[in-house]
Design a protein around this motif. Sequence first.
Motif, short mmCIF file in Angstrom:
data_model
loop_
_atom_site.label_atom_id
_atom_site.label_comp_id
_atom_site.label_asym_id
_atom_site.label_seq_id
_atom_site.Cartn_x
_atom_site.Cartn_y
_atom_site.Cartn_z
N ARG A 98 4.78 5.43 -3.09
CA ARG A 98 4.35 5.17 -4.48
C ARG A 98 3.12 6.00 -4.81
NH1 ARG A 98 2.50 -0.12 -4.33
NH2 ARG A 98 0.40 0.72 -4.04
N GLN A 99 2.16 6.02 -3.90
CA GLN A 99 0.92 6.76 -4.15
C GLN A 99 1.20 8.25 -4.30
OE1 GLN A 99 -1.93 5.68 -1.11
NE2 GLN A 99 -1.60 3.50 -1.41
N ALA A 100 2.08 8.78 -3.47
CA ALA A 100 2.38 10.21 -3.54
C ALA A 100 3.18 10.57 -4.79
CB ALA A 100 3.16 10.64 -2.29
N SER A 101 3.94 9.62 -5.31
CA SER A 101 4.81 9.90 -6.47
C SER A 101 4.03 10.03 -7.77
CB SER A 101 5.84 8.78 -6.62
OG SER A 101 5.22 7.59 -7.12
N GLY A 102 2.81 9.47 -7.81
CA GLY A 102 2.04 9.50 -9.04
C GLY A 102 2.38 8.40 -10.01
N LYS B 8 2.04 5.23 -12.03
CA LYS B 8 0.84 4.49 -12.41
C LYS B 8 1.00 3.01 -12.07
CE LYS B 8 -0.49 7.60 -16.17
NZ LYS B 8 -0.78 7.73 -17.62
N GLU C 96 -3.64 -2.86 -10.99
CA GLU C 96 -4.02 -3.71 -9.87
C GLU C 96 -5.13 -4.67 -10.29
OE1 GLU C 96 -4.03 -1.96 -5.76
OE2 GLU C 96 -4.28 -0.10 -6.90
N ARG D 51 0.83 -1.21 0.00
CA ARG D 51 0.00 0.00 0.00
C ARG D 51 0.86 1.26 0.00
NH1 ARG D 51 -4.72 -2.36 -1.45
NH2 ARG D 51 -5.27 -4.08 -0.06
N SER D 52 2.08 1.15 -0.42
CA SER D 52 3.12 2.17 -0.37
C SER D 52 2.65 3.62 -0.46
CB SER D 52 4.12 1.91 -1.51
OG SER D 52 5.05 2.97 -1.61
N PRO D 53 2.72 4.36 0.64
CA PRO D 53 2.41 5.80 0.58
C PRO D 53 3.37 6.56 -0.35
CG PRO D 53 2.33 5.03 2.86
CD PRO D 53 2.93 3.92 2.04
#
Length: 406
Positions: A175-179, A181, A184, A171-173
């Motif tokens: 990765r999510q913040a980096s944008g 793509k 899943e 659920r890497s925060p």
Amino acid sequence: MQGVSAQRTGSRYEVAVVGAGAAGLAAALASAQAGVPTALVGRHAPVADGRTVALLDGSVRFLKALGAWDEVGAKASPLCTLQIIDDTGSLFRPPPARFHSSEIGLEAFGWNVESAHLVAALRRCARNQPNLTLIETDAAGTEPGEEASRIGLADGGSVEARLVVGADGNRSPLRQASGVKVREWTYPQSAITTILAHAKPHGDVSTEFHTRSGPFTLVPMPGGLRSSLVWVNGKAAAERLAALDDAGLAEAVERQARGMLGAMRIDGPRGLVPMRGLLVATPVASRLALIGEAAHVFPPIGAQGLNLGLRDAASLRDVVVRAHRDGRDPGSRAALSAYANGRRIDAAARTAAVDVLNRSLLTDLLPLDLARGLGLLAMANLGPLRRMVMREGVLPRFGAPELMRA
């Protein structure tokens, strides 16, 4: 500085690894051992859900280089023979296939160890590693800059690093913040994990039954009379099994295993793992490299998950070492591109292989049954093909990281 806990607002490092699981610990150790000032950011959470990991030969070489293998190996069991049994009820069921590590010149394909033991051993190495600072608090976001990224800490502090390594899980925060793509997907399955004691010795043989609901796998553990279980089943069936008491679950496992290991009992914690997959379009962003489950997630099939994450860590170490040796920025676009190019094919190929195998078991279409049966039959009986598949399963033939090579 040796691996000690520290909270240093404004401290700057060449590399900061966020996430203190096995992949993150290995990446931080590998970087620090190469003389690169490194920080490891993250709390050391306990691992206790009955899961084990089969560390393939390349991963064992990596752990030896990191100085962690003596402790890990003392609690690990060799996987000398892999046995695959088709239990799908298909009209095209091939006979059981056995693959022996001695055929490719190895003592064992890999070694099975409890995940908690692996993490504990890596943690002890980290605490005694020069050039590695442990910051035992959660990250609270990053701000990429022109020359470095700032990592906010949950306790209000911050550190800076020219390269941030995201090892913060599926659920890497970061990765999510980096944008970055991601693709899943989910499967209509869950996996039951636990540790079993049994009456008959396993003989260092790992056995995988292919069933219509997914693989049912028994993996040897030390002592000869214990094995770890990964039982992939439909969600409803898995939940029913998980609700059984220990005696009921042991009886169900013994029945599914056809009694091949005799009477069984539950001998460790139990887990129920949803089956899902994830793959990033690229494992890099501005001053960020993703490794482990931050970059790829797939079912616990074929012992590929953590081994792929450790290859990420070892490959990134090679990129960082080259940059450090040449006085270059480890978080530069050129360095990140080198890492991404080296990991893209390996991650995509392993993800696709596991996905195809799992989905092929869930259908009773005759053409797919025939293709799967013929493929297994060919691997079992064609020596050159069998040896090629075994070698590739243990470690990719091309592009293997330096610390994993023979």
